[in-house]
Design an enzyme around this catalytic site. Structure first.
Site, PDB file in Angstrom:
ATOM      1  N   PHE A 134     -87.338  25.424   3.541  1.00  0.00           N
ATOM      2  CA  PHE A 134     -86.485  24.389   4.083  1.00  0.00           C
ATOM      3  C   PHE A 134     -87.128  22.794   3.872  1.00  0.00           C
ATOM      4  O   PHE A 134     -88.314  22.894   3.879  1.00  0.00           O
ATOM      5  CB  PHE A 134     -86.571  24.458   5.599  1.00  0.00           C
ATOM      6  N   ASP A 135     -86.059  22.029   3.406  1.00  0.00           N
ATOM      7  CA  ASP A 135     -86.605  20.558   3.554  1.00  0.00           C
ATOM      8  C   ASP A 135     -86.663  20.221   5.251  1.00  0.00           C
ATOM      9  O   ASP A 135     -86.203  20.963   6.039  1.00  0.00           O
ATOM     10  CB  ASP A 135     -85.462  19.724   2.866  1.00  0.00           C
ATOM     11  N   GLY A 136     -87.202  19.099   5.218  1.00  0.00           N
ATOM     12  CA  GLY A 136     -87.452  18.535   6.641  1.00  0.00           C
ATOM     13  C   GLY A 136     -86.349  17.699   7.139  1.00  0.00           C
ATOM     14  O   GLY A 136     -85.419  18.238   8.138  1.00  0.00           O
TER      15      GLY A 136
END
Length: 324
Positions: A169-171
């Protein structure tokens, strides 16, 4: 105890809609014995468009260029020919519970929407995630509060594990809100760092895929409780352009405040994500910025775009894409 991963494939129009579950138990199961449907507390429900589960580019062209009737005719004429795997295939088929003797992937529910949007069905299915090649439907799902992403097919696909599901996941604007990206875009990088330092102990608001990480975490904790943390068949990654020293602390504290864990957190300080993802070899990677999605795909990672937050408004240049 019956631990399961349930996939709901909800597809509109030219796609097929199906719900499958990968279910396991302590009993030895034979391929002819159908597993019991999973209990909700032991399942993750994932809605997947058939166009990303299988390669249906030819069929899609017929549907778009010639219409529904020719599409149906073509499908009937080729109904005995199996589709080639699409970008979601390895994500759906991966064995989640390799510590149990046997489990199967099977189809539970089938639905065809005749060209109408499937989004209305997703809440009824209690879907934890919706994956589609149709960005319009993905946006519609996000507006309904359903975790969703547009999936792309890389020209080459890196081989991935069949015994451990890896989700990256990106943040910001994915797990978290786009609060920090709005500060960066409006006031620049120095103000962004200043803002993050001042709010280091204030958790970020949740983003569109927080609920999906929570669902994965619930399954992981069943293994942790048995002392199997290192052998858990699910592994999660945070791959963010944030800098560990200047803005990473807030991201980690936010996850901790939610009671969530991430197995590995990688802070790249604006560097390209593709090379790191090539090393991780996730089954799926989520990012809100197409620059990173395209970079990941170039390295063979199955990447999904989450059309959420300020990065989706207007034209965003490459400098913006290297923001947090």
């Amino acid at each position: 105890m019956n631990l399961s991963n349930s996939q709901t494939l909800t597809v509109s129009g030219q796609d097929l809609t199906r719900n499958g579950s990968s279910s396991s138990s302590s009993n030895n199961l034979t391929p002819t014995r159908k597993p019991k449907p999973p209990k909700p507390e032991n399942a993750i429900t994932i809605a997947v468009s058939a166009r990303v589960l299988f390669n249906m580019e030819r069929e899609q062209q017929i549907y778009v260029q010639q219409g529904m009737e020719d599409y149906i005719k073509y499908q009937v004429e080729h109904e005995t020919e199996p589709f080639r795997p699409g970008p979601a295939f390895s994500f759906v088929k991966v064995r989640l519970i390799n510590t149990i003797n046997h489990h199967q992937l099977f189809i539970e529910r089938f639905c065809m929407t005749g060209g109408n949007s499937p989004i209305g069905y997703l809440k009824a299915y209690h879907a934890n995630l919706y994956l589609s090649a149709d960005s319009g439907k993905v946006r519609e799902a996000l507006e309904e509060g359903i975790a969703a992403a547009t999936m792309f097919t890389p020209e080459k696909m890196t081989e991935v594990s069949e015994t451990q599901l890896r989700v990256a996941f990106d943040g910001d604007a994915v797990l978290f809100s786009d609060e920090s990206e709005r500060i960066y875009k409006a006031h620049g990088l120095d103000k962004f760092f200043e803002h993050e330092k001042a709010h280091e102990n204030k958790p970020l608001d949740h983003g569109p895929l927080k609920g999906f990480l929570e669902a994965l975490g619930k399954l992981q904790k069943k293994f942790y409780g048995k002392g199997q943390r290192m052998d858990c068949p699910i592994r999660t990654y945070l791959v963010t352009a944030r800098s560990a020293a200047s803005s990473g602390t807030r991201a980690l504290k936010t996850l901790r405040s939610w009671g969530l864990e991430i197995d590995e957190a990688l802070f790249l300080a604006g560097a390209p994500k593709g090379p790191m993802l090539e090393k991780i070899r996730p089954h799926i990677f989520f990012d809100d910025q197409m620059f990173h999605v395209e970079g990941a795909a170039e390295m063979g990672t199955v990447a999904c775009h989450v059309p959420y937050g300020i990065a989706q408004r207007g034209t965003v240049d490459k400098q913006t894409f290297s923001a947090p």
